[in-house]
Design an enzyme around this catalytic site. Structure first.
Site, PDB file in Angstrom:
ATOM      1  N   LYS A  81      12.558  29.163  34.202  1.00  0.00           N
ATOM      2  CA  LYS A  81      13.937  29.399  34.652  1.00  0.00           C
ATOM      3  C   LYS A  81      14.807  28.247  34.157  1.00  0.00           C
ATOM      4  CE  LYS A  81      16.203  30.454  39.134  1.00  0.00           C
ATOM      5  NZ  LYS A  81      15.924  30.667  40.578  1.00  0.00           N
ATOM      6  N   SER A 156      17.550  35.217  42.252  1.00  0.00           N
ATOM      7  CA  SER A 156      18.190  34.630  41.101  1.00  0.00           C
ATOM      8  C   SER A 156      17.248  34.424  39.914  1.00  0.00           C
ATOM      9  CB  SER A 156      18.799  33.284  41.485  1.00  0.00           C
ATOM     10  OG  SER A 156      17.783  32.383  41.877  1.00  0.00           O
ATOM     11  N   SER A 180      14.411  34.356  45.855  1.00  0.00           N
ATOM     12  CA  SER A 180      14.659  34.450  44.413  1.00  0.00           C
ATOM     13  C   SER A 180      13.441  34.577  43.516  1.00  0.00           C
ATOM     14  CB  SER A 180      15.451  33.245  43.942  1.00  0.00           C
ATOM     15  OG  SER A 180      16.798  33.478  44.171  1.00  0.00           O
TER      16      SER A 180
HETATM   17  N1  GLN Z   1      19.889  35.658  46.875  1.00  0.00           N
HETATM   18  C1  GLN Z   1      19.910  34.481  47.670  1.00  0.00           C
HETATM   19  C2  GLN Z   1      21.185  33.711  47.417  1.00  0.00           C
HETATM   20  O1  GLN Z   1      22.013  34.223  46.765  1.00  0.00           O
HETATM   21  C3  GLN Z   1      18.703  33.652  47.401  1.00  0.00           C
HETATM   22  C4  GLN Z   1      18.802  32.909  46.144  1.00  0.00           C
HETATM   23  C5  GLN Z   1      17.605  32.065  45.877  1.00  0.00           C
HETATM   24  O2  GLN Z   1      16.554  32.236  46.478  1.00  0.00           O
HETATM   25  N2  GLN Z   1      17.810  31.096  45.008  1.00  0.00           N
HETATM   26  O3  GLN Z   1      21.373  32.643  47.863  1.00  0.00           O
END
Ligand code: GLN
Length: 488
Positions: A81, A156, A180
């Site tokens: 990532k 994400s 995520s």
């Molecule tokens: N979808 C969640 C957010 O927008 C989690 C994101 C994540 O785990 N980095 O914060």
């Protein structure tokens, strides 16, 4: 079978037997990316010479007799990532504000992957600063889902999941702050594990919400993620929240039956809003566990309904503090102004995307005097209640079993206009981060028309990754889902 179709563990077996070289495996990934990534857009940039150079170095070690017992990932191409610091490579967090940033050092996870012999290549797309559930919040364009490029891969870590499912790499490392890793794994039909908070070092990982962030692997199978987790886990003196607990040989502990294992089904998780086909796949998975000898028990997480609200107070508060460093002075592409304040405003105004700005504003608000007690402190208290719910439930059972996401991959653009709807993607994954425990998503079936993957989530005890992986592996091996690949 084409080389890119192998699982990570199938590849290491062939590398060890001298049947393929790391260079061939790396080249197979590059060819695959050239063939399919145009529609998926998982990869942001690839340093091809560096990747092939690392593969050649791995081949040399293989020829000299280094084994996979010594270096479990020797010669295996892995993507990361865009949030990890890799020496001399960009780490943009899919943000314009870090558009020209190059990391001066390797973070701990990267260092550990190198020590394990991995070939680290390519940065994959993500929601800007890991804020999002669809990889649409990337300043470098959205990523498509390999099962249907018009749909999102989740987020994400959507680039990681898409790259694994599209068979463009043999594994990928992401981060999970509220789901995520698990949510994109579910939407793309691969396996993703969020380890216990403190299991993997966060040194050299750009921080989003430091009390929730955790690094974890994604792969085609449970065994692949077990191998990757074994390589990256462990105490690191450079991350004061990493825990000095021994790292078991996760891959070696996968086999064995799960008769008598107790799985808790949180009754609050199957209410309204769940797609009927997702529910059906989940219920079939529960039955499958029963036929493997597991006992299913209903449990209660009474404060689960406050998970999303609590998360969006705490995560935004921490993000507003963490992102203060991107001010055009030390980091980022500076946009000049007449005075320092104007310089900050111009730099941050031009560099951050809409969702990141929304989170910074929300986070600053909940931390501001007068609102701090009403929001931030209160959310901290509710977090403790959520953690206690988990402690209590996991005293009675070995793991919790839930769907990973209430629905399958949605169409690009479908939820971008409504942040609250987007936030609800994380309804089943978020509490695990608030409780600090571990969770895994494994494929548990497909919807009919269109054919889209469904994910099953298992949540384990703190530092119970070994048991969790074993429970997930038993299910995976008794079902056909992990063998299905997107037609690309
Ligand atoms: N979808 C969640 C957010 O927008 C989690 C994101 C994540 O785990 N980095 O914060």
């Amino acid at each position: 079978m084409m080389l890119h179709e192998l699982t990570l563990n199938e590849l290491t077996a062939r590398l060890a037997a001298g049947e393929v070289s790391s260079r061939e495996a790396m080249q197979a990934c590059l060819d695959r990316i050239d063939a399919v990534d145009g529609s998926i857009n998982a990869f942001m940039s690839i340093d091809r010479d560096d990747a092939l150079g690392q593969a050649d170095a791995a081949d040399e070690r293989l020829t000299k007799g280094t084994t996979h017992a010594e270096q479990p990932l020797l010669g295996v191409p892995i993507s990361l990532k865009d949030i990890f610091c890799v020496k001399d490579q960009p780490a943009n967090c899919s943000s314009k504000i870090l558009g020209n940033f190059r990391s001066p050092y390797d973070g701990t996870v990267v260092q550990k992957l190198r020590e394990a012999g991995a070939v680290i290549f390519g940065r994959v797309n993500m929601d800007e600063f890991a804020m999002g559930s669809s990889t649409e919040n990337s300043a470098f364009g959205p990523t498509g889902n390999p099962w249907d490029a018009e749909r999102v891969p989740g987020g994400s870590s959507g680039g990681c999941a898409a790259a694994v499912s599209a068979q463009e790499c043999f594994g990928s490392i992401g981060t999970d702050t509220g789901g995520s890793i698990r949510q994109p794994a579910a939407l793309c039909g691969c396996v993703g594990i969020k380890p216990t908070y403190g299991r993997v070092s966060r040194y050299g990982v750009v921080a989003f919400a430091s009390s929730l962030d955790q690094v974890g692997p994604m792969g085609k199978t449970v065994r692949d993620t077990a191998t990757l987790l074994g390589a990256i886990a462990g105490h690191d003196p450079r991350d004061s929240t990493s825990v000095p607990a021994d790292v078991p040989d996760y891959a070696a502990g996968l086999e064995g039956d799960i008769k008598g294992v107790k799985l808790g089904l949180p009754k609050e998780y199957l209410g309204e809003g769940i797609d009927p086909e997702v529910r059906a796949a989940f219920e079939a998975a529960v039955k499958q566990y029963q036929s493997l000898g597991a006992e299913i028990e209903e449990v209660s997480l009474p404060h689960a309904e406050y998970g999303v609200a609590t998360y969006y107070i705490l995560a935004t508060a921490e993000a507003s503090a963490n992102l203060a460093r991107f001010d055009g002075i030390r980091y980022c592409d500076r946009v000049e102004g007449d005075d320092p304040f104007a310089l900050y405003c111009n730099t941050r105004g031009a560099g951050f995307g809409e969702e990141v700005k929304r989170r910074i504003i929300l986070g600053t608000y909940v931390l501001s005097s007068g609102y701090y007690d009403a929001y931030y402190i209160r959310a901290q208290k509710v977090r403790t209640l959520i953690k206690r719910d988990f402690d209590r439930a996991l005293e009675k059972v070995d793991a919790l079993i839930t769907p990973t996401v209430p629905y399958t991959a949605f169409k690009a653009g479908e939820k971008t206009g409504d942040p609250l709807q987007m936030y609800l993607s994380d309804i089943y994954t978020i509490s695990c981060n608030l409780a600090g425990t571990c969770g895994i998503s494994v494929p548990c079936g497909f919807t009919n028309d269109p054919k889209l993957p469904v994910g099953l989530q298992l949540l384990g005890k703190p530092f119970g990754e070994q048991e969790l992986l074993k429970i997930a592996h038993a299910y995976e091996q008794s079902t056909p889902w992990h063998n299905e690949r997107a037609a690309l």
